[in-house]
Design a protein around this motif. Structure first.
Motif, mmCIF file in Angstrom:
data_model
loop_
_atom_site.group_PDB
_atom_site.id
_atom_site.type_symbol
_atom_site.label_atom_id
_atom_site.label_comp_id
_atom_site.label_asym_id
_atom_site.label_seq_id
_atom_site.Cartn_x
_atom_site.Cartn_y
_atom_site.Cartn_z
ATOM 1 N N ARG A 115 0.880 -1.165 0.000
ATOM 2 C CA ARG A 115 0.000 0.000 0.000
ATOM 3 C C ARG A 115 0.922 1.221 0.000
ATOM 4 O O ARG A 115 1.790 1.313 0.881
ATOM 5 C CB ARG A 115 -0.902 0.010 1.237
ATOM 6 C CG ARG A 115 -1.814 -1.200 1.293
ATOM 7 C CD ARG A 115 -2.731 -1.161 2.488
ATOM 8 N NE ARG A 115 -3.630 -2.310 2.459
ATOM 9 C CZ ARG A 115 -4.791 -2.390 3.084
ATOM 10 N NH1 ARG A 115 -5.198 -1.382 3.841
ATOM 11 N NH2 ARG A 115 -5.552 -3.456 2.989
ATOM 12 N N LEU A 123 -0.097 -3.848 8.215
ATOM 13 C CA LEU A 123 -0.047 -2.381 8.202
ATOM 14 C C LEU A 123 1.219 -1.961 8.930
ATOM 15 O O LEU A 123 1.512 -2.484 10.018
ATOM 16 C CB LEU A 123 -1.300 -1.814 8.885
ATOM 17 C CG LEU A 123 -2.613 -2.270 8.242
ATOM 18 C CD1 LEU A 123 -3.818 -1.745 9.025
ATOM 19 C CD2 LEU A 123 -2.699 -1.861 6.782
ATOM 20 N N LEU A 133 -5.224 8.150 6.871
ATOM 21 C CA LEU A 133 -6.357 7.691 6.060
ATOM 22 C C LEU A 133 -7.545 8.533 6.477
ATOM 23 O O LEU A 133 -7.780 8.721 7.669
ATOM 24 C CB LEU A 133 -6.672 6.219 6.345
ATOM 25 C CG LEU A 133 -5.527 5.222 6.144
ATOM 26 C CD1 LEU A 133 -5.983 3.823 6.551
ATOM 27 C CD2 LEU A 133 -5.088 5.232 4.685
ATOM 28 N N HIS A 179 -13.733 7.181 6.851
ATOM 29 C CA HIS A 179 -14.445 6.406 5.836
ATOM 30 C C HIS A 179 -15.132 5.199 6.455
ATOM 31 O O HIS A 179 -14.852 4.827 7.600
ATOM 32 C CB HIS A 179 -13.467 5.936 4.749
ATOM 33 C CG HIS A 179 -12.435 4.946 5.228
ATOM 34 N ND1 HIS A 179 -11.374 5.292 6.047
ATOM 35 C CD2 HIS A 179 -12.314 3.605 5.017
ATOM 36 C CE1 HIS A 179 -10.641 4.221 6.295
ATOM 37 N NE2 HIS A 179 -11.190 3.181 5.692
ATOM 38 N N ASP A 217 -15.487 1.203 5.009
ATOM 39 C CA ASP A 217 -14.734 0.497 3.967
ATOM 40 C C ASP A 217 -15.570 0.245 2.716
ATOM 41 O O ASP A 217 -15.046 0.228 1.615
ATOM 42 C CB ASP A 217 -14.218 -0.864 4.489
ATOM 43 C CG ASP A 217 -12.951 -0.697 5.314
ATOM 44 O OD1 ASP A 217 -12.466 0.439 5.467
ATOM 45 O OD2 ASP A 217 -12.453 -1.728 5.815
ATOM 46 N N ASN A 269 -7.503 -6.182 13.466
ATOM 47 C CA ASN A 269 -6.110 -5.711 13.500
ATOM 48 C C ASN A 269 -5.468 -6.381 14.699
ATOM 49 O O ASN A 269 -5.935 -6.189 15.834
ATOM 50 C CB ASN A 269 -6.027 -4.199 13.733
ATOM 51 C CG ASN A 269 -6.341 -3.381 12.498
ATOM 52 O OD1 ASN A 269 -6.608 -3.913 11.431
ATOM 53 N ND2 ASN A 269 -6.314 -2.063 12.660
ATOM 54 N N LEU A 327 -5.552 3.094 14.563
ATOM 55 C CA LEU A 327 -6.956 2.986 14.165
ATOM 56 C C LEU A 327 -7.808 3.849 15.097
ATOM 57 O O LEU A 327 -7.754 3.703 16.319
ATOM 58 C CB LEU A 327 -7.410 1.525 14.248
ATOM 59 C CG LEU A 327 -8.900 1.270 13.996
ATOM 60 C CD1 LEU A 327 -9.265 1.547 12.536
ATOM 61 C CD2 LEU A 327 -9.269 -0.177 14.346
ATOM 62 N N HIS A 355 -14.339 5.230 10.494
ATOM 63 C CA HIS A 355 -13.002 5.134 11.070
ATOM 64 C C HIS A 355 -11.979 5.851 10.200
ATOM 65 O O HIS A 355 -12.232 6.138 9.028
ATOM 66 C CB HIS A 355 -12.589 3.670 11.302
ATOM 67 C CG HIS A 355 -12.456 2.842 10.049
ATOM 68 N ND1 HIS A 355 -13.542 2.386 9.321
ATOM 69 C CD2 HIS A 355 -11.364 2.358 9.403
ATOM 70 C CE1 HIS A 355 -13.127 1.659 8.298
ATOM 71 N NE2 HIS A 355 -11.802 1.631 8.309
ATOM 72 N N GLY A 385 -7.330 6.293 9.853
ATOM 73 C CA GLY A 385 -6.040 5.734 10.267
ATOM 74 C C GLY A 385 -5.039 6.863 10.412
ATOM 75 O O GLY A 385 -4.948 7.730 9.534
ATOM 76 N N TYR A 443 -1.076 7.410 11.015
ATOM 77 C CA TYR A 443 0.184 6.685 10.993
ATOM 78 C C TYR A 443 1.319 7.619 11.373
ATOM 79 O O TYR A 443 1.589 8.593 10.691
ATOM 80 C CB TYR A 443 0.432 6.121 9.582
ATOM 81 C CG TYR A 443 -0.452 4.949 9.233
ATOM 82 C CD1 TYR A 443 -1.838 5.072 9.198
ATOM 83 C CD2 TYR A 443 0.094 3.709 8.946
ATOM 84 C CE1 TYR A 443 -2.650 4.001 8.880
ATOM 85 C CE2 TYR A 443 -0.703 2.623 8.623
ATOM 86 C CZ TYR A 443 -2.071 2.783 8.594
ATOM 87 O OH TYR A 443 -2.867 1.717 8.283
ATOM 88 N N ARG A 491 5.115 0.333 13.646
ATOM 89 C CA ARG A 491 3.791 -0.308 13.640
ATOM 90 C C ARG A 491 3.861 -1.567 12.779
ATOM 91 O O ARG A 491 4.281 -1.527 11.622
ATOM 92 C CB ARG A 491 2.730 0.618 13.047
ATOM 93 C CG ARG A 491 1.344 -0.031 13.163
ATOM 94 C CD ARG A 491 0.242 0.732 12.462
ATOM 95 N NE ARG A 491 -1.041 0.271 12.959
ATOM 96 C CZ ARG A 491 -2.190 0.363 12.294
ATOM 97 N NH1 ARG A 491 -2.233 0.907 11.099
ATOM 98 N NH2 ARG A 491 -3.306 -0.088 12.813
ATOM 99 N N HIS A 500 -3.595 -7.319 9.592
ATOM 100 C CA HIS A 500 -4.900 -6.764 9.233
ATOM 101 C C HIS A 500 -5.613 -7.847 8.415
ATOM 102 O O HIS A 500 -5.251 -8.096 7.258
ATOM 103 C CB HIS A 500 -4.618 -5.507 8.404
ATOM 104 C CG HIS A 500 -5.800 -4.739 7.938
ATOM 105 N ND1 HIS A 500 -6.770 -4.259 8.775
ATOM 106 C CD2 HIS A 500 -6.155 -4.322 6.687
ATOM 107 C CE1 HIS A 500 -7.673 -3.578 8.068
ATOM 108 N NE2 HIS A 500 -7.318 -3.614 6.797
HETATM 109 O O1 LIG Z 1 -4.739 1.629 9.976
HETATM 110 C C1 LIG Z 1 -5.780 1.102 10.320
HETATM 111 O O2 LIG Z 1 -5.855 0.401 11.303
HETATM 112 C C2 LIG Z 1 -7.027 1.354 9.531
HETATM 113 C C3 LIG Z 1 -6.946 0.734 8.185
HETATM 114 C C4 LIG Z 1 -8.108 1.134 7.346
HETATM 115 O O3 LIG Z 1 -8.882 1.966 7.684
HETATM 116 C C5 LIG Z 1 -8.331 0.493 6.064
HETATM 117 O O4 LIG Z 1 -7.518 -0.339 5.645
HETATM 118 O O5 LIG Z 1 -9.368 0.826 5.439
#
Ligand SMILES: O=C(O)CCC(=O)C(=O)O
Length: 318
Positions: free
Chosen positions: A60, A143, A153, A156, A158, A183, A193, A240, A242, A244, A250, A254
């Protein structure tokens, strides 16, 4: 009928399901043995190093929230994809954790209400737990800490676009989830998260709709704080984001597992990540007999789902 007796494990499972339904997420502390944790952490460190070096291009990339991602030299990463792909050197270590009893034991309980309703007693809940032959292999990714600067992030769900009306959101949220997503932290102090508890069960408020996509203080937000070996299971349509932090290590496994009844709805969530390219080649020969049979069955159900679903497209795009 004799009165049902409730074991400690059954009571725990019931309470986990109730928490997931109420809050949209539930944390289980210290789910792994010290030996499992150190073996997984070492595998995750090797895998993250491989991905950062470019030798594992399924990543990613920083700056892009949703799939597809394309690795390029110099591009930072925030995740590593496809931990069960047999071409990944540590795939056997990850397979043992994905198909093992620790995570799936909780997941099958969390999937139970999707079939029979939560039920009033522990024996009914235990009987309703998803069986091995109802589970579908889904995603297993890692992640990681982004290199250089931090990365976020945006808020959103998912599998529901931000453009959805309140009625569209509610209609989708009322459908059964047909999956368990988690997670599993391998480092202490993981708080990346951030969720809005309860938002999996309602449309967004006016304030949430009007909020900036990276709002640092969305009302009700809660960072989910995990130490190594702790796991959070969450509804992937909970609101939720994210956060980072590039300064803090980290490594978070996931994953998600599906229920066969999820059909095409789940197929899009899973297959948009490109799992279909290698799922036929999975090699579970390193697993013990019980886990191997379970894994082969779960893999075969994913392959069948893929065949039946055709072109699934992407849930969300940027
Ligand atoms: O980093 C996270 O724990 C969230 C990940 C997340 O929101 C996603 O993969 O859609």
């Amino acid at each position: 009928m004799p009165a049902a007796t409730t074991t400690a494990a059954e009571a725990r499972d019931q309470s986990l399901s109730a928490q997931l339904e109420r809050d949209g997420f539930v944390v289980v502390r210290s789910i792994l043995s010290p030996a499992q944790l150190s073996s997984l952490r070492a595998a995750a460190e090797r895998t993250a190093a491989l991905a950062r070096s470019g030798a594992w291009p399924h990543v990613r990339t920083v700056g892009k929230q949703f799939p597809p991602w394309t690795w390029a030299p110099g591009v930072g990463i925030w995740g590593v994809q496809h931990l069960l792909n047999p071409a990944l050197p540590d795939a056997p270590v990850f397979a043992a954790s994905y198909f093992g009893d620790e995570i799936l034991g909780v997941a099958r309980q969390l999937l139970a209400p999707r079939r029979d309703g939560p039920g009033p007693d522990a024996a009914a809940a235990a009987a309703a737990a998803a069986r091995d032959d109802e589970l579908v292999m889904e995603l297993y990714n890692l992640l990681v800490r982004p290199d250089g600067a931090g990365f976020e992030l945006r808020w959103h769900r998912d599998d529901i676009a931000a453009s959805a009306t309140a009625d569209e959101e509610l209609a989708r949220l009322r459908e059964p989830a047909w999956h368990a997503q988690w997670n599993l932290a391998l480092c202490d102090g993981d708080a990346s998260l951030v969720v809005v508890p309860g938002s999996h069960a309602r449309a967004r408020t006016d304030a949430e709709r009007a909020a900036p996509p990276y709002d640092p203080r969305l009302p009700g937000q809660l960072p989910v704080r995990l130490d190594a070996g702790d796991v959070v299971f969450y509804d992937n349509n909970i609101l939720h984001c994210g956060r980072y932090d590039a300064r803090r290590e980290r490594l978070s496994l996931h994953g998600s597992v599906g229920h066969v009844a999820g059909g095409r709805l789940r197929a899009r969530n899973v297959l948009q990540h490109g799992v279909g390219d290698w799922v036929d080649q999975c090699d579970f020969s390193s697993l013990d007999e019980k886990l191997r049979v379970r894994a082969e069955g779960m893999r075969a159900r994913l392959v069948k789902l893929g065949r039946e679903s055709g072109d699934v497209g992407f849930s969300l795009t940027e």
